[in-house]
Design a protein around this motif. Structure first.
Motif, PDB file in Angstrom:
ATOM      1  N   ARG A  45      -5.414  -0.164   0.551  1.00  0.00           N
ATOM      2  CA  ARG A  45      -5.596  -1.575   0.174  1.00  0.00           C
ATOM      3  C   ARG A  45      -7.068  -1.954   0.099  1.00  0.00           C
ATOM      4  O   ARG A  45      -7.477  -2.693  -0.806  1.00  0.00           O
ATOM      5  CB  ARG A  45      -4.867  -2.482   1.164  1.00  0.00           C
ATOM      6  CG  ARG A  45      -3.388  -2.614   0.881  1.00  0.00           C
ATOM      7  CD  ARG A  45      -2.779  -3.787   1.616  1.00  0.00           C
ATOM      8  NE  ARG A  45      -3.506  -5.039   1.392  1.00  0.00           N
ATOM      9  CZ  ARG A  45      -2.937  -6.237   1.375  1.00  0.00           C
ATOM     10  NH1 ARG A  45      -1.628  -6.348   1.536  1.00  0.00           N
ATOM     11  NH2 ARG A  45      -3.641  -7.317   1.192  1.00  0.00           N
TER      12      ARG A  45
ATOM     13  N   THR B 263      -9.985  -7.641   3.365  1.00  0.00           N
ATOM     14  CA  THR B 263      -8.687  -6.968   3.497  1.00  0.00           C
ATOM     15  C   THR B 263      -8.308  -6.783   4.955  1.00  0.00           C
ATOM     16  O   THR B 263      -7.143  -6.957   5.324  1.00  0.00           O
ATOM     17  CB  THR B 263      -8.734  -5.612   2.771  1.00  0.00           C
ATOM     18  OG1 THR B 263      -9.146  -5.816   1.415  1.00  0.00           O
ATOM     19  CG2 THR B 263      -7.368  -4.942   2.781  1.00  0.00           C
TER      20      THR B 263
ATOM     21  N   GLY C 102       0.781  -1.218   0.000  1.00  0.00           N
ATOM     22  CA  GLY C 102       0.000   0.000   0.000  1.00  0.00           C
ATOM     23  C   GLY C 102       0.813   1.267   0.000  1.00  0.00           C
ATOM     24  O   GLY C 102       0.286   2.344   0.287  1.00  0.00           O
TER      25      GLY C 102
END
Length: 310
Positions: A204, A219, A55
């Motif tokens: 993300r 996630t 990320g």
């Protein structure tokens, strides 16, 4: 460095277009500074190793550096180290403490092949860059492309493990770059409103939803293992870098807010502490429409609509 919540909100309310342009221009200056340092280093090695945690915007940053170098007459090629993953073999794959396959481990990569390719490129020899098929978790035996560097050409290898000792130890002359979103958002008293690690998680969540069709719960459940891998395999090696810089942009939480808040609100309250904490923080952040975001902004790596071909 920390960003002021008050200044962000005031800038978005008063002149969002100018604020976004100013932030993107500041990031571009970081890119240009990095590119100059890399160009000056090219007599030492043709290889650039670009690392950072998940990320961090490694892919877009690598492409931006490549673009600046190309425009200055130094032809540059960007290669994702993800394509050097080994085909998953349950019998030989690295394991975590719970006994599952440790997908965060650098030993999921074909380290021998990477180091061999670095050496070959520095000697001006031709390599065949592999292609990893993530859907099948195998490295293709046929989907490769040749790469040979000219005397003044460079190759950027970007990946989370690029600065790990198992790679840098055999490539001490390569230029090493570490990027991460490192700035918190703070209130007027200096209290942290939004942690920098949360920014990467939000990136993300939005990216996984946009490009993989995953929900926020998917996630968030992976996040503790991702963070464990960072602390074991990535962060300890950032000091190997020739250059470190912050990939966060002051306006991006405002852009990400309309994407991520509805996904977080779908989660049961009290099930994921981090989701509840981020929702409370987002309540204090002004939203910003994505139409203000340029097609080549770093933020586009996460929300889509980028001019870069990933």
């Amino acid at each position: 460095m920390a960003y002021s919540l008050k200044e962000i909100n005031e800038a978005i309310r008063s002149d969002p277009a100018a604020f976004v342009a100013e932030c993107d221009a500041a990031y571009q200056k970081k890119i240009e500074s990095a590119a100059k340092k890399i160009a000056d280093h090219r007599t030492e090695s043709h290889i650039i190793l670009l690392s950072g945690p998940s990320g961090s915007g490694k892919t877009t940053t690598a492409m931006k550096i490549e673009e600046v170098l190309d425009n200055s007459g130094v032809e540059t090629h960007t290669i994702s180290m993800d394509d050097y993953f080994l085909s998953v073999d349950p019998e030989t794959a690295p394991r975590n403490r719970e006994g599952g396959i440790d997908y965060e481990s650098p030993f999921c990569l074909d380290i021998d092949l990477l180091n061999r390719h670095f050496a070959m490129l520095d000697r001006g020899e031709t390599i065949h860059v592999p292609k990893y098929e993530f859907a099948r978790q195998i490295r293709s035996a046929t989907m490769t492309h040749p790469l040979q560097l000219g005397q003044d050409e460079l190759a950027i290898f970007e990946g989370i493990h690029a600065l790990n000792d198992v790679i840098t130890g055999k490539n001490p002359k390569a230029f090493k770059l570490y990027i991460a979103a490192r700035s918190n958002v703070v209130d007027e008293e200096g209290g942290v409103v939004f942690q920098h690690a949360w920014l990467r998680l939000v990136r993300r969540i939005v990216r996984d939803a946009k490009f993989r069709g995953s929900d926020a719960a998917f996630t968030i459940k992976l996040w503790p293992n991702v963070r464990r891998g960072e602390k074991l395999y990535i962060s300890p090696y950032k000091e190997n870098a020739n250059l470190m810089f912050d990939s966060s942009l002051p306006y991006e939480l405002s852009v990400l807010k309309p994407f991520v808040v509805p996904m977080l609100e779908e989660l049961p309250r009290g099930k994921y502490d981090v989701a509840d904490d981020m929702l409370r923080a987002f309540d204090r952040i002004e939203p910003l429409d994505e139409s203000y975001v340029a097609p080549r902004s770093l933020v586009r790596e996460f929300i889509g609509g980028s001019d870069y071909a990933y």
